[in-house]
Design a protein around this motif. Sequence first.
Motif: not given
Length: 148
Positions: A116-145
């Motif tokens: 959910k990208l924005s607390r006050f915007d119910s239209n900011s929800m991005v639904f995904m599979s658990p596998e896609e969440l793992v892909q987001v984790l990979t992106l976050l680790e790249q961003a952290k660097a």
Amino acid sequence: MPVVVVQRIFFVQMAKGKWLLLTVQVMVLKDLINASKTSAVRFSAVTGSGYSAGTKLGSVDADELDGLIKSIKLIQSSLLTSTPANYTEVSFTSRGGFEAGCYYSQDKKKWSAYLKLSRFDSNSMVFMSPEELVQVLTLLEQAKARLV
């Protein structure tokens, strides 16, 4: 006294899934008055439909990123392998209102993940599979660097 900020955005990568087109970027903000820098991870996604469709933005401060990564890893290792008897929902929420989590649906007998990208915007929800969440984790680790 006003603060002048210069924003630089580094493109990390784009994750594409069946329903997901998510951009993860690193923002570097520089105060031109005292030359201090800070950074954050910014998410953007096209969500909604019809009149509510549009690009939604959310961000996580640099000091919150480790907590987000740890939460997603915990979800991946402990929750997604379980089968709860009742409705279960787990989420990470940043100070700015960005939320990442998952829930178990008794009707569908499966886990679903979301951002959910924005607390006050119910239209900011991005639904995904658990596998896609793992892909987001990979992106976050790249961003952290790339954080300053």
